[in-house]
Design an enzyme around this catalytic site. Structure first.
Site, short mmCIF file in Angstrom:
data_model
loop_
_atom_site.label_atom_id
_atom_site.label_comp_id
_atom_site.label_asym_id
_atom_site.label_seq_id
_atom_site.Cartn_x
_atom_site.Cartn_y
_atom_site.Cartn_z
N ASP A 337 32.21 37.65 54.82
CA ASP A 337 32.44 37.07 53.49
C ASP A 337 33.45 37.94 52.78
OD1 ASP A 337 30.51 35.20 53.72
OD2 ASP A 337 28.99 36.28 52.60
N ASP A 639 24.85 35.19 52.89
CA ASP A 639 23.90 35.58 51.84
C ASP A 639 23.01 34.43 51.38
OD1 ASP A 639 25.90 34.20 50.54
OD2 ASP A 639 26.72 35.96 49.54
N ASP A 643 23.29 29.68 54.72
CA ASP A 643 23.96 30.47 55.77
C ASP A 643 23.02 30.74 56.94
OD1 ASP A 643 26.34 30.71 54.42
OD2 ASP A 643 25.80 32.57 53.41
P1 ATP Z 1 32.40 34.63 49.57
O1 ATP Z 1 31.93 33.49 50.41
O2 ATP Z 1 33.49 35.38 50.15
O3 ATP Z 1 31.32 35.49 49.05
P2 ATP Z 1 32.64 33.31 47.09
O4 ATP Z 1 31.70 34.16 46.38
O5 ATP Z 1 33.89 32.91 46.39
O6 ATP Z 1 33.15 33.94 48.40
P3 ATP Z 1 30.89 31.11 46.83
O7 ATP Z 1 29.85 31.91 46.18
O8 ATP Z 1 30.56 30.09 47.84
O9 ATP Z 1 31.92 32.01 47.58
O10 ATP Z 1 31.73 30.46 45.69
C1 ATP Z 1 32.70 29.49 45.95
C2 ATP Z 1 33.40 29.11 44.69
O11 ATP Z 1 32.47 28.53 43.80
C3 ATP Z 1 34.00 30.28 43.95
O12 ATP Z 1 35.31 30.56 44.39
C4 ATP Z 1 34.00 29.75 42.53
O13 ATP Z 1 35.13 28.96 42.31
C5 ATP Z 1 32.77 28.90 42.46
N1 ATP Z 1 31.63 29.64 41.91
C6 ATP Z 1 31.04 30.73 42.42
N2 ATP Z 1 30.02 31.14 41.67
C7 ATP Z 1 29.93 30.28 40.65
C8 ATP Z 1 29.06 30.15 39.51
N3 ATP Z 1 28.06 31.00 39.30
N4 ATP Z 1 29.28 29.15 38.66
C9 ATP Z 1 30.28 28.28 38.89
N5 ATP Z 1 31.11 28.34 39.91
C10 ATP Z 1 30.96 29.32 40.79
#
Ligand code: ATP
Length: 907
Positions: A337, A639, A643
């Site tokens: 990630d 996480d 997943d």
């Molecule tokens: P990784 O998978 O590398 O941890 P990430 O944290 O960006 O990356 P996700 O948590 O799946 O992956 O988030 C994907 C997208 O969703 C983010 O890029 C963001 O645009 C949106 N996002 C993440 N967290 C929130 C939230 N709490 N509220 C609204 N949108 C969110």
């Protein structure tokens, strides 16, 4: 608030599912979140929220297990027969050896169990609670009845809870009811007689939240919970067993059977054909059996694994399933990630675009000190205010402003939005009270947004939403202009601004709102699919972890490919990937791209592309399969609850300990306590070290058995006097060799361990080189034993002296061989090699003392048939040892000039 009175105390019989949430709180004397005093009193009253562990195997059981050992049977039979034959001294020595062997096994197993127990402790579950002073993440053991618990997807409920608020909550209750379909939960009370599976207003300890969020009151903890009453105990099944160890165990078992059969045949043949007395022949055969069985091997290998597990834990990588220690050494691709693993997950909003204008934001960390400035200086437009309001309301994080530095409880990105709001307008600090949250659509990685419904005191209602920009743009029809008015949305220019921000490596989030009628009290996904008003976007800086940059370079050197699989925007992912030094950063594939290709095409793509963006958990699963189909041994991080399939499928599933869900941890074979990519690289390094040390243990112990047993067979076949007696072999194997071999479990990592290519997955521990070494060294030992014996006989004509020479020469050769085996593939005669480690030196001293007892103490002379040695004899033994070292050194140098195990780093 106090501990409940005895009247409200009867948590057992109360039909909590049947009471209203208000009544539940009344019965538990918990009108609102508990304060520290109440928690302390309740903890005292109810005890910690834990199930007693299944009784660990007691020391007696452990001792008993040591006796269930094939070799012990052989020894006990030998003791019995020697006693019947009247060889009392032999009987006593054999029994003493049985005691020593049992004790060593007992202590080693204890150490291994300790290592496992320490790990269990590190993975203790946590819970998120609301207490009188805010939201806290606490150890689940500290939960008390009356506590206000928050649940989210992937949580395993830590106690029995009466629900008060739910949002699309579904729970997998298979552990309690056997029902594998997740069940919907709700707040409404259920009839008093409802069966466990029908109590929808309750969530029970041990069950898993699959989707949705909830808040509830803890009603039962520890053994009072349903699961506590059913099973009463927590059972851990993990033992220190891995496929390779099982392979070695099997090998040792078959070898033992073979040896016993051979020994019996030799005994029978000897009685018929040779002139040896039966009791002498019997002792020779016992000697042969003991000499040939690699009795110390399983114990040494187990302890090597236990030490590996402990070392990994100190590097913040906690092993959940033992086989992974071996697999780690063979990993050829690591899929990681981005957020929090490769980056710090310490977010700061550094730029925003609202009403079409870009604003820069100053300040670092979560401190609210900083300012927002735009094209017209510090003056902020109404659009900026509305964006900041959306960011702070559609938000579950809490700032701990009293702490220095300021910390965030909850999602760091949401924490950064709270900070942004304070930088825009200090008044926004209290806005949560003015705009009460009535309902919500929680964030989900599959649809990538979150929405909340709010009511103010004047009867207005508004939905605020934040999420991935392209997602939010698609839901909006209007956009807010600088002055706060609305106009139809033109997505093109916005898309350009978003791409520019992402190309700077910023994580971009968009905001929107939807005015709804004042009577609206619930919110569903369908309500926000269209017609929203676009407010703007914010750009978050989340810098790469400097240690991850180094760890990625190390992985490349070690022939391991690193791939980033993130939910973030393609451009952000690409920009961060190139800062991190990933290889193919020019080409970024998105989840949508992956959906276009079939599984066969994906095998090629997965091999060549290193950055995957806007992926969802299903893509991770497809990528793992594709990489495995291309013969990769894949480590994958994760996480979220979704997943779990990818983590299970990967050869090494790695869950995040800090931000990961319980579901991900349970599916994973390893948990990172610090969520840091560098810890994965460290674990791979330790995995390779463990494998090296297992090889060294084998390569050290097997030739000793080989050399001894071949000596005896040669002597028996040629009708010679035995150069070493059965008791002396027992002494060498059970005392000196064990002490020396034990040091190999503690061997530190070799310098070039991360400069070699990954080991082939199917490579056996007993592969070509180890087998070759075992043969060569067995022959060297054989030669040394006979040379020493012959030299001793020639000099003095005394059998005791000659045999003592043979034993001491064998032990001297072992000692020098230990130094050779510490560096299997590289030259060992180096300063570093000769000086050794404190453990090696300690073992050396111990062996010298033990051999001195054996050689010079009359009691030992009598027991083992040994005799004092003179200086010339000592010099002979030492020379033989040095000769072994020099010969093996030459062999290593010749071998390494022919083959090179170093690889070109990954291109
Ligand atoms: P990784 O998978 O590398 O941890 P990430 O944290 O960006 O990356 P996700 O948590 O799946 O992956 O988030 C994907 C997208 O969703 C983010 O890029 C963001 O645009 C949106 N996002 C993440 N967290 C929130 C939230 N709490 N509220 C609204 N949108 C969110």
């Amino acid at each position: 608030m106090t501990a409940p009175t005895s009247e409200t105390d009867a948590v057992h019989g109360v039909p909590w599912h049947n009471l209203s949430p208000g009544d539940v709180r009344g019965r538990l004397d918990a009108g609102g979140p508990l304060d520290a005093d109440a928690v302390r009193q309740r903890l005292q009253h109810y005890g910690p929220n834990q199930l007693p562990e299944a009784a660990r195997r007691g020391p007696m059981a452990r001792l008993g297990r040591q006796l269930k050992n094939f070799l012990i049977y052989v020894l006990l039979s030998a003791a019995l027969i020697t006693a019947l034959l009247g060889h009392w001294m032999d009987t006593v020595v054999i029994l003493a050896v049985v005691v020593v062997q049992t004790l060593v096994g007992f202590l080693q197993e204890g150490k291994a169990e300790q290592a496992l127990a320490a790990i269990r402790h590190m993975l203790a579950p946590q819970a998120v609670v609301l207490r009188s002073d805010g939201r806290h993440t606490i150890a689940a053991a500290e939960l008390v009845p009356g506590d206000t618990l928050l649940l989210e997807p992937g949580d395993r409920a830590p106690a029995d809870v009466r629900l008060e608020r739910v949002h699309g909550l579904q729970v997998d209750e298979a552990i309690l009811t056997g029902e594998s379909m997740a069940v919907d939960k709700a707040v409404a009370s259920e009839p008093e007689g409802a069966a466990l599976g029908d109590q929808r207003s309750m969530v029970f300890a041990g069950t898993m939240v699959t989707t949705g969020t909830a808040q509830g009151v803890v009603v039962r903890t520890g053994q009072a919970t349903e699961i506590g009453r059913i099973s009463g105990l927590l059972r851990y099944t993990d033992t220190l067993k891995t496929p390779l160890l099982e392979q070695i165990d099997r090998f040792a078992r078959y070898l033992s059977i073979l040896i016993i059969v051979a020994a019996v045949m030799i005994f029978l043949a000897g009685t018929w054909f040779s002139g040896m007395a039966t009791d002498e022949l019997f002792m020779a055969v016992v000697g042969l059996t003991v000499a040939a069985i690699p009795e110390g091997l399983p114990a040494i290998l187990t302890i090597t694994l236990a030490i590996g597990v402990r070392r990994m834990a100190t590097r913040k990588a906690v092993v959940r399933r033992m086989p992974v220690i071996e697999t780690l050494g063979a990993v050829s691709v690591i899929c990681s990630d981005k957020t929090g693993t490769l980056t710090r997950n310490e977010m700061t909003v550094t730029a925003l675009v609202a009403g079409g204008e870009r604003f820069e934001v100053t300040g670092t960390g979560y401190s609210p000190d900083g300012a927002v400035s735009g094209p017209t200086g510090q003056k902020l437009s109404p659009a900026v205010g509305e964006l900041a309001l959306a960011g702070t309301l559609c938000n579950d994080a809490h700032l701990k402003l009293q702490q220095d530095p300021v910390r965030v409880e909850g999602d760091p990105m949401e924490g950064a939005l709270k900070v942004l709001a304070l930088k825009v307008d200090n008044e926004l600090a209290g806005v949560d009270g003015q705009w009460r949250r009535v309902d919500e659509v929680p964030f989900d990685a599959d649809y990538r947004f979150m929405a909340t419904l709010h009511h103010d005191h004047h009867g207005h209602a508004m939905v605020y939403l934040k999420g991935a920009p392209e997602q939010v743009l698609a839901m909006c029809s209007d956009a807010m202009t600088t002055d706060g008015s609305l106009q139809p949305l033109d997505a093109g220019p916005w898309q350009k601004k978003i791409d520019d921000m992402a190309a700077e490596g910023l994580r971009v989030l968009a905001f929107a709102r939807l005015p709804v009628s004042s009577g609206t009290s619930s919110l569903a996904i369908e309500d926000v699919r269209q017609g929203l008003q676009f407010l703007g976007v914010a750009g978050f800086m989340d810098p790469p972890r400097p240690e991850a940059v180094k760890a990625i370079a190390d992985c490349h050197d070690a022939g391991i490919r690193v791939k980033m699989i993130t939910g973030d925007h393609a451009r952000t992912a690409g920009a961060i990937a190139s800062k991190l030094g990933l290889r193919e950063t020019g080409r970024v594939l998105t989840g949508a791209d992956l959906d276009q290709v079939d599984d066969r095409e994906l095998v090629n793509l997965a091999a060549t592309v290193d950055v995957f963006a806007r992926t969802s958990p299903e893509h991770k699963l497809r990528l793992v399969k594709a990489l495995q189909a291309g013969h990769g041994v894949v480590a994958m991080t994760g996480d979220g609850v979704n997943d779990a399939p990818a983590l299970k499928r990967a050869d090494v599933g790695i869950a995040m300990g800090l931000k990961g869900s319980e579901a991900a941890r349970e599916a994973a074979s390893m948990v990172l306590l610090d969520d840091n990519f560098a810890s994965i690289a460290a674990a791979v390094r330790e995995g390779r070290t463990v494998y090296d040390n297992l090889r060294k243990g084998l390569a050290f112990l097997l030739p000793i058995n080989g050399g001894e047993s071949v000596s005896l067979v040669v002597a028996l076949l040629l009708g010679l006097t035995l150069p070493i007696t059965a008791l002396q072999i027992l002494w060498v194997n059970m005392v000196s060799s064990v002490v020396l071999a034990m040091t190999l479990a503690f061997e530190p990592t070799e310098g070039d361990v991360m400069k070699r290519p990954p080991r082939a997955r199917a490579e056996s521990l007993l592969q070509g080189f180890v087998v070759w070494r075992v043969l060569v060294v067995s022959l060297l030992f054989l030669a040394g034993i006979f040379a020493a014996w012959g030299w001793g006989m020639g000099r003095t004509g005394e059998l005791e002296y000659a045999r003592t020479m043979a034993v001491n020469t064998l032990v001297a050769m072992e000692v020098f061989y230990l130094f050779a085996v510490r560096y299997l593939d590289t030259p060992s005669i180096t300063l570093r090699g000769v000086v050794g480690t404190p453990i090696v030196i300690g073992a050396l001293v111990a062996v010298v003392i033990l051999q001195s007892l054996f050689t010079w103490v009359p009691l030992f002379n009598e027991a083992f048939g040994s005799a004092p040695m003179d200086l010339a004899g000592l010099a002979f033994s030492a020379t033989a040892g040095v000769a072994v070292l020099i010969l093996l050194e030459l062999e290593t140098r010749v071998r390494s000039s022919f083959s090179s195990r170093r690889v070109d780093p990954v291109r």
